[in-house]
Write an enzyme that holds these catalytic residues in place. Structure first.
Site, PDB file in Angstrom:
ATOM      1  N   ASP A   1       0.840  -1.191   0.000  1.00 15.72           N
ATOM      2  CA  ASP A   1       0.000   0.000   0.000  1.00 15.72           C
ATOM      3  C   ASP A   1       0.881   1.249   0.000  1.00 15.72           C
ATOM      4  OD1 ASP A   1      -2.743   1.154   0.353  1.00 15.72           O
ATOM      5  OD2 ASP A   1      -1.849   1.918   2.213  1.00 15.72           O
TER       6      ASP A   1
ATOM      7  N   GLU B   1      15.026 -14.590  -0.045  1.00 15.26           N
ATOM      8  CA  GLU B   1      15.225 -15.758   0.819  1.00 15.26           C
ATOM      9  C   GLU B   1      14.073 -16.752   0.677  1.00 15.26           C
ATOM     10  OE1 GLU B   1      16.061 -14.785   4.891  1.00 15.26           O
ATOM     11  OE2 GLU B   1      17.015 -12.877   4.333  1.00 15.26           O
TER      12      GLU B   1
END
Length: 545
Positions: free
Chosen positions: A203, A263
């Protein structure tokens, strides 16, 4: 994990769900996570690749979840963490990825971080938000404005300082210049990655940092009613927002965020970018494969539905994007529904189908907003029915965001199949009931079937998912372009007008392909495209002349 698996988001179709309004499983009048899980087979039947869930975090709901008071829990009105885990499992069983909204720019004033920060000027979190002394005469620190109206500063009597809020005064902005804040936010992102989410919609992704010198924003040299973020009834659009958002420091944070997602192979980010230079910012934020995976702007969320506007917008981003990747949307939870916005306030199934085919044929990923696949128009509400603070503040010139957030119509009855409650959080729109899922399921020529058919058709044509794009011509009503990938080149013609069009001669030999049922199909003869009103043509290029 193969590159094809990790890059699933390139050209993906993402279905946005506004949880409050999708499906209420417990009869309290508010949609919830169990309701979404219950409707997962419907979502899968559409042929979308992922869902994006608007916020479901713990919140006082002053901005309906975009004011987070706990980043790592589910608000009880939506369920609990076990319900979220069940939703993830169901989605993945249906081969659907899950993207969640991440509201990092600000928290609720009820968040424990803010409660501690406002308590004194010397506590451990005193610098976690943007606190500034008043000017000598007691006025606000500078001319920055809130999107929701008025100054972007709110006086706090405990600290005897102002704090920054780009949105509601109950949504204080976090201080990203504080490294502890950044670490805490990245930890909250890791929390959801560990629970199995496949990505994040960020957002207000260009609002994270503010200018440390607190310089005043300059006025816009030209204010154009209806342009991005500009409405003459809201003074926010009168400024050129150079210092309160889109700061260069954002880029370093996005690199940190991308490093974290790396990751977790196969995860993605899509950033919401709303600013005066949105296309340039999209390019900055997605280039280099070390920041955001993709961004979307508000450039297709305006009232300008001309094909010349579409052509210009796409060409501009293509010229400057480089290695970046765009994501496009015609509707979301913040703007008037496209069926009304692009058709003078009325639903028109033929145009809904044409705009759908256009959007799903452009280069980039796509966000579809719930109900878009039904051709839902904007719901009309009275002032007394509004709950959106933005709409209440700017009524009647701006009616707010409630009209695009009303309950999803599953069936043609007074409650729309949404809830057993007599008083859902927003009323079910009577104009939506004839367009309910139950009414469109059996109609092979419905908007719903056109969406389903085209989404499945698209999966069989790699050129529409990841191919290069070349624009050939456009005018107010028509847009002609090609998409090319490996051995496949498609030529696409869109006519969103109410009159038939004949294109100028095109330098291609073309073979017709079987198009999805329910669309009005054009023709290709003698190197010209013949496009009836509200029609689409897609053919395979045999050779260029």
């Amino acid at each position: 994990m193969s590159k094809q698996t990790t890059d699933w988001w390139r050209g993906a179709v993402i279905y946005q769900i506004y949880p409050r309004s999708f499906m209420d499983s417990n009869g309290d009048g508010i949609g919830d996570l169990k309701g979404i899980t219950e409707k997962m087979p419907y979502i899968a039947s559409l042929g979308v690749d992922a869902i994006w869930l608007s916020p479901f975090f713990t919140s006082p709901m002053k901005d309906f979840g975009y004011d987070v008071s706990d980043y790592c829990d589910v608000d009880p009105i939506f369920g609990d963490l076990a319900d979220f885990d069940a939703l993830i499992d169901s989605a993945h069983q249906h081969n659907i990825k899950v993207i969640i909204d991440q509201v990092l720019n600000h928290t609720s004033d009820q968040h424990s971080w803010f409660k501690e920060s406002r308590a004194s000027r010397d506590n451990d979190k005193s610098d976690w938000y943007v606190w500034v002394d008043a000017k000598p005469d007691g006025t606000v620190p500078n001319n920055w404005l809130s999107v929701f109206g008025g100054p972007a500063w709110h006086w706090d009597s405990r600290r005897r300082q102002y704090y920054l809020h780009n949105f509601l005064d109950s949504q204080p902005d976090l201080n990203f210049h504080n490294t502890e804040v950044v670490e805490a936010l990245l930890a909250s992102v890791r929390f959801w990655l560990d629970r199995g989410v496949d990505g994040f919609r960020l957002d207000t992704a260009n609002y994270f940092y503010h200018d440390l010198l607190l310089r005043d924003n300059p006025p816009k040299k030209e204010i154009i009613e209806g342009s991005i973020g500009v409405s003459l009834d809201n003074p926010y659009g009168y400024q050129l927002h150079l210092y309160d958002k889109s700061r260069p420091e954002n880029l370093a944070f996005l690199e940190r965020l991308r490093s974290l997602l790396n990751e977790y192979p196969g995860t993605t980010t899509v950033g919401e970018v709303g600013c005066d230079f949105s296309l340039k910012t999209m390019a900055q934020y997605t280039q280099g494969q070390d920041k955001l995976h993709m961004c979307y702007s508000f450039d297709l969320l305006t009232h300008d539905n001309s094909m010349t506007h579409i052509h210009k917008t796409m060409s501009t981003i293509e010229e400057g994007l480089g290695s970046g990747w765009p994501c496009w949307s015609m509707s979301n939870h913040d703007v008037e529904r496209v069926a009304s916005r692009w058709n003078q306030g009325k639903a028109c199934p033929a145009k809904s189908k044409v705009y759908m085919a256009m959007l799903l044929s452009l280069r980039g990923s796509v966000c579809l907003y719930q109900g878009e696949e039904l051709g839902l128009p904007e719901a009309e509400l009275t002032f007394e029915q509004l709950v959106d603070p933005f709409g209440i503040n700017f009524w009647p010139e701006f009616k707010g965001r409630d009209g695009c957030r009303t309950p999803f119509p599953w069936s043609n009855d007074s409650k729309g199949g949404f809830s057993s409650s007599e008083t859902p959080w927003l009323p079910v729109s009577e104009t939506h009931l004839p367009l309910a899922v139950s009414e469109q399921q059996g109609d092979r020529h419905s908007v719903l079937h056109a969406y389903r058919d085209f989404l499945h058709f698209r999966k069989h044509h790699p050129a529409l998912i990841s191919g290069e794009i070349e624009f050939l011509c456009s005018d107010q009503d028509i847009l002609i372009f090609t998409r090319s990938h490996a051995e496949e080149t498609l030529i696409i013609g869109i006519n969103a007008g109410d009159q038939a069009h004949f294109t100028p001669p095109l330098n291609y030999e073309v073979k017709d392909i079987v198009m999805p049922e329910g669309l009005r199909i054009g023709e290709y003869e003698n190197h010209k495209m013949i496009l009836p009103s509200n029609s689409v043509y897609i053919g395979t290029v045999v050779k260029s002349l």
